[in-house]
Motif scaffolding. Structure first.
Motif, short mmCIF file in Angstrom:
data_model
loop_
_atom_site.label_atom_id
_atom_site.label_comp_id
_atom_site.label_asym_id
_atom_site.label_seq_id
_atom_site.Cartn_x
_atom_site.Cartn_y
_atom_site.Cartn_z
N UNK A 98 0.94 -1.06 -0.10
CA UNK A 98 -0.01 0.16 0.01
C UNK A 98 0.93 1.31 -0.05
N UNK A 99 1.97 1.26 0.51
CA UNK A 99 2.97 2.36 0.66
C UNK A 99 2.39 3.41 1.63
N UNK A 100 1.74 2.51 2.78
CA UNK A 100 1.03 3.66 3.82
C UNK A 100 2.15 3.89 4.82
N UNK A 121 -1.69 6.69 -1.39
CA UNK A 121 -1.86 5.42 -0.84
C UNK A 121 -3.01 4.69 -1.45
N UNK A 122 -4.22 5.32 -1.68
CA UNK A 122 -5.26 4.77 -2.17
C UNK A 122 -5.13 4.41 -3.59
N UNK A 139 -11.30 5.89 1.00
CA UNK A 139 -11.33 5.95 -0.45
C UNK A 139 -11.14 4.58 -1.01
N UNK A 140 -10.33 3.68 -0.69
CA UNK A 140 -10.14 2.34 -1.12
C UNK A 140 -11.45 1.41 -1.18
N UNK A 141 -12.19 1.48 -0.05
CA UNK A 141 -13.07 0.32 0.29
C UNK A 141 -14.49 0.68 -0.68
N UNK A 142 -15.08 1.80 -0.74
CA UNK A 142 -16.02 2.22 -1.67
C UNK A 142 -15.79 1.78 -3.03
N UNK A 143 -14.54 2.24 -3.47
CA UNK A 143 -14.13 2.13 -4.82
C UNK A 143 -14.08 0.92 -5.34
#
Length: 263
Positions: A199-201, A210-211, A242-246
């Motif tokens: 992820x690079x977080x 990150x997303x 941002x990640x989850x809904x996409x």
């Protein structure tokens, strides 16, 4: 760079969950699946599901704290991330938390809350977060005997905290391993879990970046590595929103590692 996908609304931090407060999720299997030992009995390594037609993805979070960071925590540094856990609950995202034993000792109430919530499973990320092979990002290294004991000590810390949803999976600190490290932990009967999406977080400051990195890298059966520590990964929670809904918009279903292994 634009925001990848729509953001979910913020979720208030949650204290240890109560009945009705955690999302519906399948309880962990009575016995979590593991992989068969590798050549010469070496610890097996899992990176991504073999069945790569189902649009499933496992988000994993390393709850890092090394054995020598107690004073930093006492001085106010936050190695936990309760807002992230609350957001995962609010968004109903089953997740696997790779926790160090030292983290469980520092935050026993959170470890118990995570480890008694069917939305989560706790896997072993060592006790000390010291390296099982060297060099490894400057981490101090353990010898084979100390490495094996370190795994046991982490599981003991989870039990002491009251976490029950633990699984026989192990993630090497720093993701660093070799055959000697695989041999050292082989008698623990764990499956080593790596990842195919970084992820690079860690130490990131831009949640959009990150997303974007996660959304670009995810494929059916992917394992994503992220972090559950505010001090070293301060934008992870925002990136998750941002990640989850996409990914759901793209047809993905979130699962714990225990559901991916063996597929």
């Amino acid at each position: 760079m634009g925001t990848p996908g729509a953001s979910a609304p913020p979720v208030s931090p949650a204290s240890p969950h109560t009945a009705g407060s955690s999302p519906a999720a399948s309880p962990p299997p009575a016995k979590a699946p593991t992989l068969a030992p590798g050549p010469n009995g070496l610890t097996p390594v899992f990176e991504r599901a073999k069945q790569q037609t189902d649009k499933t993805v496992a988000l994993t979070f390393d709850a890092d704290m090394t054995s020598d960071q107690g004073q930093r925590a006492a001085d106010g540094e936050h190695f936990d991330n309760p807002q992230l856990i609350a957001t995962l609950r609010g968004l109903k995202v089953p997740s696997t938390i790779f926790m160090t034993g030292r983290w469980a000792e520092e935050y026993p109430d959170q470890a118990k809350s995570i480890g008694t919530d069917p939305n989560f499973e706790i896997a072993n990320h060592s006790y000390s977060h010291h390296a099982f092979t060297s060099p490894c990002y400057g981490l101090p290294a353990l010898d084979a005997a100390a490495a094996r004991a370190d795994v046991d000590r982490a599981f003991a810390a989870f039990r002491t905290a009251g976490a029950v949803n633990t699984v026989p999976y192990f993630r090497f600190p720093g993701g660093c391993y070799d055959d000697q490290a695989l041999r050292a932990v082989s008698t623990a009967k764990v499956t080593a879990v790596q990842w195919d999406v970084v992820s690079g977080d860690a130490f990131a400051k831009d949640p959009d970046a990150v997303a974007e990195q996660v959304l670009t890298g995810v494929k059916p059966g992917s394992v994503v590595v992220m972090h559950c520590t505010r001090s070293a990964a301060p934008v992870t929670e925002e990136a998750i929103r941002k990640i989850v809904p996409e990914l759901r918009k793209r047809g993905y279903r979130f699962v714990k590692v225990s559901e991916l292994i063996g597929k």
